[in-house]
Design an enzyme around this catalytic site. Structure first.
Site, PDB file in Angstrom:
ATOM      1  N   ASP A  42       1.110  -1.185   0.466  1.00  0.00           N
ATOM      2  CA  ASP A  42      -0.131   0.451   0.163  1.00  0.00           C
ATOM      3  C   ASP A  42       0.273   1.056  -0.188  1.00  0.00           C
ATOM      4  O   ASP A  42       1.793   1.469   0.486  1.00  0.00           O
ATOM      5  CB  ASP A  42      -0.244  -0.287   1.140  1.00  0.00           C
ATOM      6  CG  ASP A  42      -2.064   1.399   1.538  1.00  0.00           C
ATOM      7  OD1 ASP A  42      -2.369   1.614   0.218  1.00  0.00           O
ATOM      8  OD2 ASP A  42      -1.589   1.832   2.655  1.00  0.00           O
ATOM      9  N   LEU A  43       0.345   2.237  -0.415  1.00  0.00           N
ATOM     10  CA  LEU A  43       1.003   3.588  -0.360  1.00  0.00           C
ATOM     11  C   LEU A  43       0.728   4.586   0.754  1.00  0.00           C
ATOM     12  O   LEU A  43       2.350   4.679   1.463  1.00  0.00           O
ATOM     13  CB  LEU A  43       1.054   4.555  -1.656  1.00  0.00           C
ATOM     14  CG  LEU A  43       1.445   6.058  -1.975  1.00  0.00           C
ATOM     15  CD1 LEU A  43       3.581   5.865  -2.524  1.00  0.00           C
ATOM     16  CD2 LEU A  43       0.648   6.294  -3.248  1.00  0.00           C
ATOM     17  N   ASP A  44      -0.398   5.232   0.905  1.00  0.00           N
ATOM     18  CA  ASP A  44      -0.147   5.858   1.951  1.00  0.00           C
ATOM     19  C   ASP A  44       0.417   5.085   3.360  1.00  0.00           C
ATOM     20  O   ASP A  44      -0.867   4.548   3.890  1.00  0.00           O
ATOM     21  CB  ASP A  44      -1.467   6.580   1.793  1.00  0.00           C
ATOM     22  CG  ASP A  44      -1.844   7.690   0.391  1.00  0.00           C
ATOM     23  OD1 ASP A  44      -0.712   8.047   0.125  1.00  0.00           O
ATOM     24  OD2 ASP A  44      -2.488   7.257  -0.360  1.00  0.00           O
TER      25      ASP A  44
ATOM     26  N   THR B 275       1.516  10.033   4.125  1.00  0.00           N
ATOM     27  CA  THR B 275       0.491  11.457   3.631  1.00  0.00           C
ATOM     28  C   THR B 275      -0.922  11.793   4.055  1.00  0.00           C
ATOM     29  O   THR B 275      -1.884  12.772   3.537  1.00  0.00           O
ATOM     30  CB  THR B 275      -0.167  11.039   1.977  1.00  0.00           C
ATOM     31  OG1 THR B 275      -0.366   9.278   1.795  1.00  0.00           O
ATOM     32  CG2 THR B 275       1.119  11.563   0.565  1.00  0.00           C
TER      33      THR B 275
ATOM     34  N   LYS C 268      -8.212   5.873   6.364  1.00  0.00           N
ATOM     35  CA  LYS C 268      -7.574   5.911   6.212  1.00  0.00           C
ATOM     36  C   LYS C 268      -8.329   4.397   5.082  1.00  0.00           C
ATOM     37  O   LYS C 268      -8.820   3.556   5.805  1.00  0.00           O
ATOM     38  CB  LYS C 268      -6.972   5.160   7.283  1.00  0.00           C
ATOM     39  CG  LYS C 268      -6.145   6.330   8.128  1.00  0.00           C
ATOM     40  CD  LYS C 268      -4.866   5.934   8.444  1.00  0.00           C
ATOM     41  CE  LYS C 268      -3.986   7.214   9.296  1.00  0.00           C
ATOM     42  NZ  LYS C 268      -3.666   6.693  10.071  1.00  0.00           N
TER      43      LYS C 268
ATOM     44  N   SER D  51      -2.838   0.301  -4.353  1.00  0.00           N
ATOM     45  CA  SER D  51      -3.188   1.819  -3.730  1.00  0.00           C
ATOM     46  C   SER D  51      -4.373   2.581  -3.989  1.00  0.00           C
ATOM     47  O   SER D  51      -4.767   2.594  -5.790  1.00  0.00           O
ATOM     48  CB  SER D  51      -2.095   2.909  -3.099  1.00  0.00           C
ATOM     49  OG  SER D  51      -2.492   4.402  -3.402  1.00  0.00           O
ATOM     50  N   ALA D  52      -5.824   2.869  -3.399  1.00  0.00           N
ATOM     51  CA  ALA D  52      -6.429   3.637  -3.541  1.00  0.00           C
ATOM     52  C   ALA D  52      -6.207   4.958  -4.063  1.00  0.00           C
ATOM     53  O   ALA D  52      -7.475   5.700  -5.166  1.00  0.00           O
ATOM     54  CB  ALA D  52      -7.382   3.462  -2.368  1.00  0.00           C
TER      55      ALA D  52
ATOM     56  N   LYS E 135     -11.168  -0.743  -2.230  1.00  0.00           N
ATOM     57  CA  LYS E 135     -11.030  -1.775  -0.929  1.00  0.00           C
ATOM     58  C   LYS E 135     -11.956  -0.874   0.424  1.00  0.00           C
ATOM     59  O   LYS E 135     -12.435   0.414  -0.028  1.00  0.00           O
ATOM     60  CB  LYS E 135      -9.318  -0.582  -0.070  1.00  0.00           C
ATOM     61  CG  LYS E 135      -8.090  -1.417  -0.994  1.00  0.00           C
ATOM     62  CD  LYS E 135      -6.744  -0.422  -0.327  1.00  0.00           C
ATOM     63  CE  LYS E 135      -5.669  -0.705  -0.560  1.00  0.00           C
ATOM     64  NZ  LYS E 135      -4.678  -0.178  -0.029  1.00  0.00           N
TER      65      LYS E 135
ATOM     66  N   GLU F 235       0.116  -3.734   4.757  1.00  0.00           N
ATOM     67  CA  GLU F 235      -0.968  -2.482   4.781  1.00  0.00           C
ATOM     68  C   GLU F 235      -1.415  -2.163   5.927  1.00  0.00           C
ATOM     69  O   GLU F 235      -0.527  -2.749   7.284  1.00  0.00           O
ATOM     70  CB  GLU F 235      -2.350  -3.458   4.328  1.00  0.00           C
ATOM     71  CG  GLU F 235      -3.210  -2.815   3.292  1.00  0.00           C
ATOM     72  CD  GLU F 235      -3.538  -1.935   3.249  1.00  0.00           C
ATOM     73  OE1 GLU F 235      -3.847  -0.737   3.319  1.00  0.00           O
ATOM     74  OE2 GLU F 235      -3.726  -1.231   1.673  1.00  0.00           O
ATOM     75  N   ASP F 236      -1.573  -0.673   6.284  1.00  0.00           N
ATOM     76  CA  ASP F 236      -1.857  -0.256   7.329  1.00  0.00           C
ATOM     77  C   ASP F 236      -3.148   0.187   7.953  1.00  0.00           C
ATOM     78  O   ASP F 236      -4.010   0.423   9.133  1.00  0.00           O
ATOM     79  CB  ASP F 236      -0.931   1.467   7.434  1.00  0.00           C
ATOM     80  CG  ASP F 236      -1.428   1.971   6.595  1.00  0.00           C
ATOM     81  OD1 ASP F 236      -2.443   2.480   5.808  1.00  0.00           O
ATOM     82  OD2 ASP F 236      -2.269   3.579   6.860  1.00  0.00           O
TER      83      ASP F 236
HETATM   84  C1  BG6 Z   1      -5.463   6.110   0.910  1.00  0.00           C
HETATM   85  C2  BG6 Z   1      -5.754   6.673   1.484  1.00  0.00           C
HETATM   86  O1  BG6 Z   1      -4.753   5.644   0.073  1.00  0.00           O
HETATM   87  O2  BG6 Z   1      -6.156   6.554  -1.256  1.00  0.00           O
HETATM   88  C3  BG6 Z   1      -6.888   7.302   1.689  1.00  0.00           C
HETATM   89  O3  BG6 Z   1      -5.335   5.895   2.409  1.00  0.00           O
HETATM   90  C4  BG6 Z   1      -7.367   8.420   0.454  1.00  0.00           C
HETATM   91  O4  BG6 Z   1      -7.299   8.170   2.488  1.00  0.00           O
HETATM   92  C5  BG6 Z   1      -7.003   7.512  -0.726  1.00  0.00           C
HETATM   93  O5  BG6 Z   1      -8.511   8.603   0.296  1.00  0.00           O
HETATM   94  C6  BG6 Z   1      -7.703   8.033  -2.392  1.00  0.00           C
HETATM   95  O6  BG6 Z   1      -6.682   9.242  -2.197  1.00  0.00           O
HETATM   96  P1  BG6 Z   1      -6.755   9.844  -3.242  1.00  0.00           P
HETATM   97  O7  BG6 Z   1      -5.256  10.811  -3.699  1.00  0.00           O
HETATM   98  O8  BG6 Z   1      -7.529   9.432  -4.781  1.00  0.00           O
HETATM   99  O9  BG6 Z   1      -7.567  11.034  -2.982  1.00  0.00           O
HETATM  100 MG    MG Z   2      -2.381   3.022   3.432  1.00  0.00          MG
END
Ligand code: BG6
Ligand code: MG
Length: 215
Positions: free
Chosen positions: A8-10, A16, A44, A113-114, A144, A168-169
């Protein structure tokens, strides 16, 4: 046997969450209510639009679809401004070294990542070249905890889901990994990530051996 790592990224590679929080709080304040860091925990791992729904619910507001899209776009513009300053020193401790060790050991590496801003962030962190595959919010239709992101990552890596481990966090991400039939290592506080197969506090001093501990 583990053949691929999906990150996962964030919250796993870079923090972030604080920038997402600043942007959501700014939107809430503009709409006339406050949004706490505790409220932000619920956002999150979930998609932008799902996050907006939770925010509006917290503020007791509802809008038509067109207005919601405009509000999400406004939040994203602020978020993109904040992350345009992200630099390599904001990488979470040890994660780059762990990815390097994984690659050196012959494991395939994917991002799951989402976020629709994932490619921009990877590029700012000079991490793009480490990833064999990047699956982000622009490539899937279901967010997710749906397993689509991780199943697509495994498919594009050419691996079976059982041979992949997800880092994953967020609760939603752990559920997605388990529903994909993958192992999952939670990154954070064990009491909050109880459904993961194993939890690490972060990547500092974490060796690849942890992958062999996954039954
Ligand atoms: C996830 C974050 O990785 O991405 C969420 O944990 C965030 O907080 C989601 O809403 C979507 O991100 P973005 O950058 O497309 O708005
Ligand atoms: Mg995350």
């Amino acid at each position: 046997m583990i053949k691929g790592c999906i990150f996962d990224l964030d919250g796993v590679i870079v923090n972030t969450a604080k920038y997402h929080y600043l942007a959501w709080k700014r939107l809430a304040n503009e709409l006339g209510f406050d949004f706490s860091e505790k409220d932000n925990e619920r956002l999150k791992g979930i998609s932008r639009m799902a996050s907006l729904e939770i925010l509006l619910e917290a503020g007791g507001l509802s809008f038509d679809n067109e207005t919601k899209l405009a509000l999400a776009a406004k939040k994203n513009k602020w978020y993109v401004d904040y992350i345009s300053f992200i630099k390599e020193d904001e990488l979470l401790p040890g994660v780059k070294e762990f990815i390097e060790k994984s690659k050196a050991a012959g494991l395939k590496i994917a991002l799951g990542s989402a976020s629709k801003n994932a490619s921009t962030i990877l590029s700012r962190l000079k991490l793009t070249d480490y990833f064999d595959i990047v699956i982000d919010g622009t490539k899937v239709s279901k967010a997710k905890p749906d397993p689509e992101i991780f199943l697509l990552a495994a498919q594009e890596l050419g691996l079976s889901p059982v041979d992949c481990v997800v880092f994953e966090d967020a609760k939603a991400g752990i559920e997605a990994a388990k529903r994909a039939g993958m192992k999952c290592i939670g990154v954070g506080i064990s009491s909050q990530l109880a459904d993961a197969d194993m939890v690490i506090p972060g990547f500092e001093n974490i060796d690849l051996d942890i992958l062999f501990c996954l039954a």
